[in-house]
Design a protein around this motif. Structure first.
Motif: not given
Length: 181
Positions: A86-95
């Motif tokens: 797996l590759e990880f993607e970071f920085g997605y919009v959150n609360h």
């Protein structure tokens, strides 16, 4: 090594001395959480504090510690393009995004110059959000690793502001203008 102390619910969490309303806490090598907390994001957030403790034994400012932990708490995975796994993607919009946007709209978001100069260990909701946004900004530019290495390898020799300007090859006013777009 990290120790996990996992209790059955929020009532037991506060009974062992943890902050009411928190989903998890990292302190002195131990991650505290409880059944029903938000799950993976909480664990990643708290474990990131452990990594910051190891990587920055001199201590990191509260905004830095909470900002980087908040950055890593939101991620997605996808099949790796090379080598399987797996590759990880970071920085997605959150609360935390809502707090940041409210401050931007109200004109109360601190200038990056003032924000990154802070060295206190406290962190407000806005500090979490602005720190997270700064790390997301650096990640989107492909410069997060470079920035973190600079800060880690030269503790106390230069300010975080100096490292930010050197990483982005711009003065802080130009960085702030681009950051708030």
């Amino acid at each position: 090594p990290f120790t996990f102390l996992y209790v059955s619910g929020p009532e037991q969490f506060t009974q062992i001395g943890q902050r009411p309303g928190a989903l998890g806490v990292y302190s002195g090598g131990t991650l505290y959480s409880y059944e029903g907390a938000e799950g993976t994001g909480t664990y990643v957030h708290e474990l990131t504090h452990g990594m910051v403790d190891i990587s920055f034994p001199q201590g990191a400012p509260g905004w830095f510690n909470e900002g980087i932990a908040s950055f890593f708490e939101s991620f997605k995975t996808r099949p790796a393009k090379v080598g399987g796994g797996l590759e990880f993607e970071f920085g997605y919009v959150n609360h935390r995004q809502e707090v940041l946007m409210s401050a931007l709209q109200a004109g109360t978001l601190p200038h990056l110059r003032d924000f990154v100069k802070r060295t206190d260990q406290t962190a407000s909701d806005l500090d979490y959000a602005q720190g997270r946004a700064l790390f997301s900004y650096l990640f989107a530019k492909g410069l997060l690793d470079s920035f973190l290495l600079r800060v880690q390898l030269e503790p106390g020799k230069k300010s975080i502001l100096d490292h930010l300007e050197e990483t982005l090859l711009q003065p802080v006013d130009a960085i702030h203008e681009d950051f708030v777009k």
